[in-house]
Every structure is written in C-alpha cells, then in structure tokens.
Scaffold this active site. Sequence first.
Site, PDB file in Angstrom:
ATOM      1  N   ALA A 120       1.198   1.719  -3.978  1.00  0.00           N
ATOM      2  CA  ALA A 120       0.231   0.868  -4.656  1.00  0.00           C
ATOM      3  C   ALA A 120       1.005  -0.080  -5.567  1.00  0.00           C
ATOM      4  O   ALA A 120       2.132   0.222  -5.980  1.00  0.00           O
ATOM      5  CB  ALA A 120      -0.729   1.724  -5.472  1.00  0.00           C
TER       6      ALA A 120
ATOM      7  N   GLY B  33       1.385   5.331  -2.200  1.00  0.00           N
ATOM      8  CA  GLY B  33       0.221   4.934  -1.414  1.00  0.00           C
ATOM      9  C   GLY B  33       0.592   4.500  -0.002  1.00  0.00           C
ATOM     10  O   GLY B  33      -0.233   4.585   0.913  1.00  0.00           O
TER      11      GLY B  33
ATOM     12  N   GLU C 123       0.765   7.657   1.893  1.00  0.00           N
ATOM     13  CA  GLU C 123      -0.618   8.146   2.031  1.00  0.00           C
ATOM     14  C   GLU C 123      -1.384   7.338   3.075  1.00  0.00           C
ATOM     15  O   GLU C 123      -2.158   7.893   3.864  1.00  0.00           O
ATOM     16  CB  GLU C 123      -1.314   8.081   0.662  1.00  0.00           C
ATOM     17  CG  GLU C 123      -0.716   9.084  -0.320  1.00  0.00           C
ATOM     18  CD  GLU C 123      -1.185   8.884  -1.753  1.00  0.00           C
ATOM     19  OE1 GLU C 123      -1.093   7.747  -2.257  1.00  0.00           O
ATOM     20  OE2 GLU C 123      -1.649   9.851  -2.371  1.00  0.00           O
TER      21      GLU C 123
ATOM     22  N   GLU D 182       5.382   9.224  -7.183  1.00  0.00           N
ATOM     23  CA  GLU D 182       4.526   8.921  -8.341  1.00  0.00           C
ATOM     24  C   GLU D 182       4.930   9.690  -9.594  1.00  0.00           C
ATOM     25  O   GLU D 182       4.732   9.220 -10.703  1.00  0.00           O
ATOM     26  CB  GLU D 182       3.055   9.241  -8.003  1.00  0.00           C
ATOM     27  CG  GLU D 182       2.406   8.282  -7.006  1.00  0.00           C
ATOM     28  CD  GLU D 182       2.557   8.718  -5.559  1.00  0.00           C
ATOM     29  OE1 GLU D 182       3.467   9.533  -5.248  1.00  0.00           O
ATOM     30  OE2 GLU D 182       1.776   8.227  -4.722  1.00  0.00           O
TER      31      GLU D 182
HETATM   32  N1  CO8 Z   1       4.527  -2.171  -6.564  1.00  0.00           N
HETATM   33  C1  CO8 Z   1       4.828  -3.431  -6.943  1.00  0.00           C
HETATM   34  N2  CO8 Z   1       5.987  -4.048  -6.614  1.00  0.00           N
HETATM   35  C2  CO8 Z   1       6.883  -3.322  -5.913  1.00  0.00           C
HETATM   36  C3  CO8 Z   1       6.641  -1.999  -5.505  1.00  0.00           C
HETATM   37  C4  CO8 Z   1       5.373  -1.417  -5.859  1.00  0.00           C
HETATM   38  N3  CO8 Z   1       5.020  -0.193  -5.478  1.00  0.00           N
HETATM   39  N4  CO8 Z   1       7.712  -1.549  -4.823  1.00  0.00           N
HETATM   40  C5  CO8 Z   1       8.608  -2.561  -4.805  1.00  0.00           C
HETATM   41  N5  CO8 Z   1       8.110  -3.628  -5.451  1.00  0.00           N
HETATM   42  C6  CO8 Z   1       8.763  -4.929  -5.686  1.00  0.00           C
HETATM   43  C7  CO8 Z   1       9.856  -4.829  -6.736  1.00  0.00           C
HETATM   44  O1  CO8 Z   1       9.310  -4.910  -8.034  1.00  0.00           O
HETATM   45  C8  CO8 Z   1      10.715  -6.024  -6.380  1.00  0.00           C
HETATM   46  O2  CO8 Z   1      10.107  -7.187  -6.884  1.00  0.00           O
HETATM   47  P1  CO8 Z   1      11.028  -8.341  -7.587  1.00  0.00           P
HETATM   48  O3  CO8 Z   1      11.934  -8.825  -6.480  1.00  0.00           O
HETATM   49  O4  CO8 Z   1      10.035  -9.348  -8.041  1.00  0.00           O
HETATM   50  O5  CO8 Z   1      11.784  -7.657  -8.669  1.00  0.00           O
HETATM   51  C9  CO8 Z   1      10.612  -6.084  -4.859  1.00  0.00           C
HETATM   52  O6  CO8 Z   1       9.439  -5.329  -4.503  1.00  0.00           O
HETATM   53  C10 CO8 Z   1      11.803  -5.451  -4.173  1.00  0.00           C
HETATM   54  O7  CO8 Z   1      11.979  -4.158  -4.703  1.00  0.00           O
HETATM   55  P2  CO8 Z   1      13.401  -3.623  -5.220  1.00  0.00           P
HETATM   56  O8  CO8 Z   1      14.219  -4.730  -5.757  1.00  0.00           O
HETATM   57  O9  CO8 Z   1      13.139  -2.448  -6.111  1.00  0.00           O
HETATM   58  O10 CO8 Z   1      14.056  -3.158  -3.826  1.00  0.00           O
HETATM   59  P3  CO8 Z   1      15.091  -1.977  -3.586  1.00  0.00           P
HETATM   60  O11 CO8 Z   1      15.512  -2.086  -2.157  1.00  0.00           O
HETATM   61  O12 CO8 Z   1      16.151  -1.967  -4.622  1.00  0.00           O
HETATM   62  O13 CO8 Z   1      14.255  -0.608  -3.790  1.00  0.00           O
HETATM   63  C11 CO8 Z   1      12.329   0.819  -3.484  1.00  0.00           C
HETATM   64  C12 CO8 Z   1      13.192  -0.318  -2.899  1.00  0.00           C
HETATM   65  C13 CO8 Z   1      13.138   2.118  -3.511  1.00  0.00           C
HETATM   66  C14 CO8 Z   1      11.151   0.987  -2.536  1.00  0.00           C
HETATM   67  C15 CO8 Z   1      11.876   0.451  -4.909  1.00  0.00           C
HETATM   68  O14 CO8 Z   1      11.314  -0.825  -4.887  1.00  0.00           O
HETATM   69  C16 CO8 Z   1      10.832   1.403  -5.474  1.00  0.00           C
HETATM   70  O15 CO8 Z   1      11.179   2.479  -5.937  1.00  0.00           O
HETATM   71  N6  CO8 Z   1       9.555   0.973  -5.466  1.00  0.00           N
HETATM   72  C17 CO8 Z   1       8.473   1.757  -6.062  1.00  0.00           C
HETATM   73  C18 CO8 Z   1       8.070   2.911  -5.182  1.00  0.00           C
HETATM   74  C19 CO8 Z   1       6.972   3.695  -5.862  1.00  0.00           C
HETATM   75  O16 CO8 Z   1       7.115   4.212  -6.932  1.00  0.00           O
HETATM   76  N7  CO8 Z   1       5.814   3.812  -5.162  1.00  0.00           N
HETATM   77  C20 CO8 Z   1       4.672   4.543  -5.688  1.00  0.00           C
HETATM   78  C21 CO8 Z   1       3.739   3.610  -6.413  1.00  0.00           C
HETATM   79  S1  CO8 Z   1       2.379   4.448  -7.161  1.00  0.00           S
HETATM   80  C22 CO8 Z   1       1.324   4.744  -5.882  1.00  0.00           C
HETATM   81  O17 CO8 Z   1       1.554   4.348  -4.794  1.00  0.00           O
HETATM   82  C23 CO8 Z   1       0.084   5.504  -6.194  1.00  0.00           C
HETATM   83  C24 CO8 Z   1      -0.934   5.323  -5.088  1.00  0.00           C
HETATM   84  C25 CO8 Z   1      -2.271   5.755  -5.571  1.00  0.00           C
HETATM   85  C26 CO8 Z   1      -3.394   5.078  -4.788  1.00  0.00           C
HETATM   86  C27 CO8 Z   1      -4.694   5.458  -5.362  1.00  0.00           C
HETATM   87  C28 CO8 Z   1      -5.830   4.724  -4.681  1.00  0.00           C
HETATM   88  C29 CO8 Z   1      -7.116   5.372  -4.937  1.00  0.00           C
END
Ligand code: CO8
Length: 259
Positions: free
Chosen positions: A66, A110, A113, A133
């Site tokens: 998400a 998400g 999921e 998360e």
């Molecule tokens: N949300 C928003 N932006 C994101 C997300 C995300 N989940 N993941 C990556 N991005 C963005 C980064 O901020 C970055 O943006 P920018 O270039 O502007 O800085 C761009 O994507 C590229 O990301 P990275 O530079 O971090 O790329 P890396 O290759 O270094 O790392 C990763 C990739 C490992 C995937 C890293 O981006 C990461 O850890 N992302 C977050 C993963 C995460 O924590 N996901 C869980 C989110 S919470 C959730 O999903 C709850 C769901 C609940 C749903 C409920 C509905 C009812």
Amino acid sequence: MSYTSIEVRTEAEKVGVITLNRPKQLNALNDQLMDELGEALHIFDSDEGIGCIVLTGSEKAFAAGADIGAMAKFSFADAYKGDYISRNWETIRSIRKPVIAAVSGFALGGGCELAMMCDFIIAADNAKFGQPEIKLGVIPGAGGTQRLPRAVGKSKAMDMALTGRMMDAVEAERSGLVSRVVPLDKLQDEALGAALVISDFSRIAVMAAKESVNRAFESGLSDGVMFERRLFHALFATADQKEGMDAFVNKRKAVFTHL
Ligand code: CO8
C-alpha cells in the site's frame, strides 16, 4: 476506458490482462490504482468472451505494498472509516472468473496480499514476497495474517510477519505460496499460456471449480465435500458436460460453448 495507474488489454480475445502501472512508486497501491483495478476486473468478469484474467506488474515490482506516503499521516478515524484505504480492497474476491497473479520483483505488504487474493500465483525467479508491515509499526491489513498461514503454514507465516523478512521465489514455491516459478523472461508467456488453457474449458465448470476450491477455506471438510458434490451433480445439467464427455468417448477435441 482510460486508466492512469493500470494498463488493460485482451489476448486472443479471451484473456484479460491487467498490468499495474505506477513504476516510479514500484506499483504502490493507492486508491486510484485500486479503484481502477476494481473497475477493470468487473468489466472483464462480465465480458462473455473473457475466460480468465492475468494480473501482473513490472519486472522490478508486482507491487511494493500500500502507498506508505498516502497512509503516513492517517488518524485511527481515517483508517477505520476506510475513506482512503480499504474501500475497494475486497473487490477481487467477488470476481467469479479465475485471476492469475504473474509476479516478478517485489510483492510486499499489500502487494503480497493482492497476489494471495488471486486464484494462483506464477512467479518469476526474481520474485520476492514479504509482509514487512511490522517494520512500519503496523501489521498486514488486507488478509496477510490469514491467507499467508493458510498458504505456507503457521511457522513461516509467523516468521515473515514478525521479522518482516522476504521470501524468494524458490522458497515461495517450496512453501506452496506459488504454483510455478519460471525465468523472468518467460513469466508473461507462462501466465498467458495457463490463462489460455483455462479460457478454452467450460466457463461454468471453471467457475464451479474456483468456487469449490475457495470453499475449502471457508468450511469444514464434510460441508466442503458436500458443496463440491452438489456442484458436480449440477454440472450434468450443462451442454458443456455433454460435449466434454462425448468428445472424450469419440476421441475428438471438445469445443465448449459455455452453456
Ligand atoms: N509506498 C509508497 N512508495 C513506495 C513504496 C510503498 N509501499 N515502496 C516503494 N516506494 C517508492 C519509494 O519511496 C521510492 O520513491 P522515490 O524514488 O520517490 O524515493 C521508489 O518507490 C523506489 O523505491 P526504493 O528507492 O526504496 O527502491 P529499492 O529498490 O531501494 O527498494 C523496496 C525496494 C525494498 C521494495 C523498498 O522500496 C521498500 O521497502 N518499500 C516498502 C515496502 C513496504 O513496506 N511495503 C508495505 C507497505 S504497508 C502495506 O502494504 C499495508 C497494506 C494494508 C492494506 C490495507 C487495505 C485495507
């Protein structure tokens, strides 16, 4: 229909393909994307010509979860009322035709999921699954704590949800989270191939099979077996059952009319 966060196309006039398309955010799932996804899924589901749907992302990310930026400042009231998230996260569960997730790269939070809400997952060898998360001070919110243990068992699900570690494609296949792993450059062909096979079968039998397998997660064994038995009996009322069995007996290829 024009979309900004997904791309939609049909293949061979019988498979619907939906590609998540927010590459700069690694396909982070925001409201706009989820609204568009829900709409596209419903359109394919009600299209008589479509027999199966493939949901995919980019090579680097199926979806990295998400959208954290969109959620970061939420109050409890924002999250609970669901005006911003959750209003459309269950749409995929109401789709009656099969939905295959073709996953390459990250499927996190998400994103993992969403893949698990599909009927089965075909993964590229670079796929990484996780429920990170916990690192954000929250827990999975779209079924991760429920579907992951059903897919991989309690121990691995706890490991993933409590440590936030990722599972690679080999471990995901070994654990039963994904049905097949293929080289990255073969992923789309593999998923499309499976979708085309499914599309040529009786739509009614396909929908019944999906409904019955899903029932295994909602009921006890005897109720589930009885549910399956009744659907099995009901399929003898279809023209497709007559066609399928007659084709076998007469050593020819069945041509299903979905009636
Ligand atoms: N949300 C928003 N932006 C994101 C997300 C995300 N989940 N993941 C990556 N991005 C963005 C980064 O901020 C970055 O943006 P920018 O270039 O502007 O800085 C761009 O994507 C590229 O990301 P990275 O530079 O971090 O790329 P890396 O290759 O270094 O790392 C990763 C990739 C490992 C995937 C890293 O981006 C990461 O850890 N992302 C977050 C993963 C995460 O924590 N996901 C869980 C989110 S919470 C959730 O999903 C709850 C769901 C609940 C749903 C409920 C509905 C009812």
